[in-house]
Motif scaffolding. Sequence first.
Motif, short mmCIF file in Angstrom:
data_model
loop_
_atom_site.label_atom_id
_atom_site.label_comp_id
_atom_site.label_asym_id
_atom_site.label_seq_id
_atom_site.Cartn_x
_atom_site.Cartn_y
_atom_site.Cartn_z
N HIS A 19 0.83 -1.21 0.00
CA HIS A 19 0.00 0.00 0.00
C HIS A 19 0.86 1.25 0.00
CE1 HIS A 19 0.43 -0.97 4.34
NE2 HIS A 19 0.54 0.33 4.47
N THR A 20 0.24 2.35 -0.39
CA THR A 20 0.91 3.64 -0.55
C THR A 20 0.76 4.49 0.72
OG1 THR A 20 0.34 3.58 -2.88
CG2 THR A 20 1.02 5.71 -2.01
N TYR A 21 1.85 5.15 1.09
CA TYR A 21 1.81 6.15 2.15
C TYR A 21 1.89 7.52 1.48
CZ TYR A 21 2.96 2.56 5.63
OH TYR A 21 2.95 1.46 6.44
N LEU A 22 1.04 8.44 1.89
CA LEU A 22 1.05 9.81 1.39
C LEU A 22 1.34 10.73 2.58
CD1 LEU A 22 -2.18 9.57 -0.78
CD2 LEU A 22 0.18 9.49 -1.60
N PHE A 23 2.53 11.32 2.58
CA PHE A 23 2.92 12.23 3.65
C PHE A 23 2.84 13.66 3.15
CE2 PHE A 23 5.12 8.27 4.60
CZ PHE A 23 4.85 8.10 5.95
N VAL A 24 2.10 14.49 3.85
CA VAL A 24 2.03 15.92 3.55
C VAL A 24 2.65 16.65 4.73
CG1 VAL A 24 0.49 17.88 3.17
CG2 VAL A 24 -0.02 15.67 2.10
N SER A 35 -7.77 5.80 10.89
CA SER A 35 -6.81 4.75 11.23
C SER A 35 -7.22 3.37 10.72
CB SER A 35 -6.57 4.70 12.74
OG SER A 35 -7.78 4.38 13.40
N ARG A 36 -8.48 3.22 10.30
CA ARG A 36 -8.92 1.93 9.74
C ARG A 36 -8.49 1.75 8.30
NH1 ARG A 36 -14.88 2.23 9.47
NH2 ARG A 36 -14.26 4.27 8.72
N MET A 37 -7.97 2.82 7.68
CA MET A 37 -7.66 2.82 6.26
C MET A 37 -6.20 2.46 5.99
SD MET A 37 -10.35 3.92 4.52
CE MET A 37 -11.95 4.58 4.96
N ALA A 38 -5.98 1.94 4.77
CA ALA A 38 -4.62 1.72 4.26
C ALA A 38 -4.61 2.25 2.83
CB ALA A 38 -4.26 0.24 4.28
N GLY A 39 -3.52 2.89 2.45
CA GLY A 39 -3.39 3.44 1.11
C GLY A 39 -3.55 2.36 0.04
N LEU A 40 -4.08 2.76 -1.11
CA LEU A 40 -4.24 1.82 -2.21
C LEU A 40 -2.89 1.36 -2.73
CD1 LEU A 40 -7.14 3.49 -4.22
CD2 LEU A 40 -7.29 1.66 -2.54
N ASP A 41 -2.88 0.31 -3.51
CA ASP A 41 -1.67 -0.21 -4.12
C ASP A 41 -1.02 0.90 -4.96
OD1 ASP A 41 0.08 -1.52 -6.12
OD2 ASP A 41 -0.77 -3.37 -5.31
N PRO A 42 0.30 1.08 -4.84
CA PRO A 42 0.96 2.14 -5.61
C PRO A 42 0.75 2.02 -7.13
CG PRO A 42 2.52 1.05 -4.14
CD PRO A 42 1.21 0.37 -3.97
N LYS A 43 0.56 0.80 -7.63
CA LYS A 43 0.32 0.63 -9.07
C LYS A 43 -0.96 1.34 -9.49
CE LYS A 43 0.87 -3.80 -8.60
NZ LYS A 43 0.84 -5.24 -8.77
N GLN A 44 -1.92 1.48 -8.58
CA GLN A 44 -3.17 2.17 -8.89
C GLN A 44 -2.99 3.69 -8.88
OE1 GLN A 44 -5.44 -0.31 -5.83
NE2 GLN A 44 -7.04 0.38 -7.22
N PRO A 51 -4.40 8.68 -11.36
CA PRO A 51 -5.36 9.53 -10.64
C PRO A 51 -4.74 10.70 -9.87
CG PRO A 51 -5.20 7.37 -9.61
CD PRO A 51 -4.41 7.31 -10.88
N LEU A 52 -3.47 10.59 -9.46
CA LEU A 52 -2.86 11.70 -8.73
C LEU A 52 -2.35 12.81 -9.65
CD1 LEU A 52 -0.91 9.93 -5.85
CD2 LEU A 52 -3.08 11.15 -5.73
N VAL A 63 -7.83 7.25 -2.44
CA VAL A 63 -6.42 7.04 -2.10
C VAL A 63 -6.24 5.92 -1.07
CG1 VAL A 63 -5.67 9.37 -2.71
CG2 VAL A 63 -6.44 8.90 -0.36
N ALA A 64 -7.32 5.50 -0.41
CA ALA A 64 -7.22 4.46 0.61
C ALA A 64 -8.55 3.73 0.73
CB ALA A 64 -6.83 5.07 1.95
#
Length: 132
Positions: A19-24, A35-44, A51-52, A63-64
Amino acid sequence: MSTLLISACPGPSACAAVHTYLFVDGLDVVARSDSRMAGLDPKQLLRPGGPLCPTDMPCKVDVATQEQPEPGPDRLTIRVRLRGETVIWSDLMYPGPDGRPVEEVRFRLEQYLGEVERAYAELGQARQSDND
């Protein structure tokens, strides 16, 4: 202006899935949003023209997805748009460093696109080393 950093979890054995981490500005947007979410697969998220990639026409981007307590239909969605040389993420709602809600962030186009390209290239290198 904010700064974006993208990374990816390697998946098994560290996590159940990649999964993808997005740090701002150093804050994990997904974990701080829900906190229940996880980033989508980076390939997506990181593919060229994916999409980004910002456009003048605002678009909603998943995104998650919900991972806890079990995978579910809930999604974390942001709105991405380009205004001049600025990329804007809106429809956010996570606590900032001061505890106040962050509803919108802005990135310099050059930094934003550079980070998406860097993360995509890193993903390709990781896949290449997996195949070696």
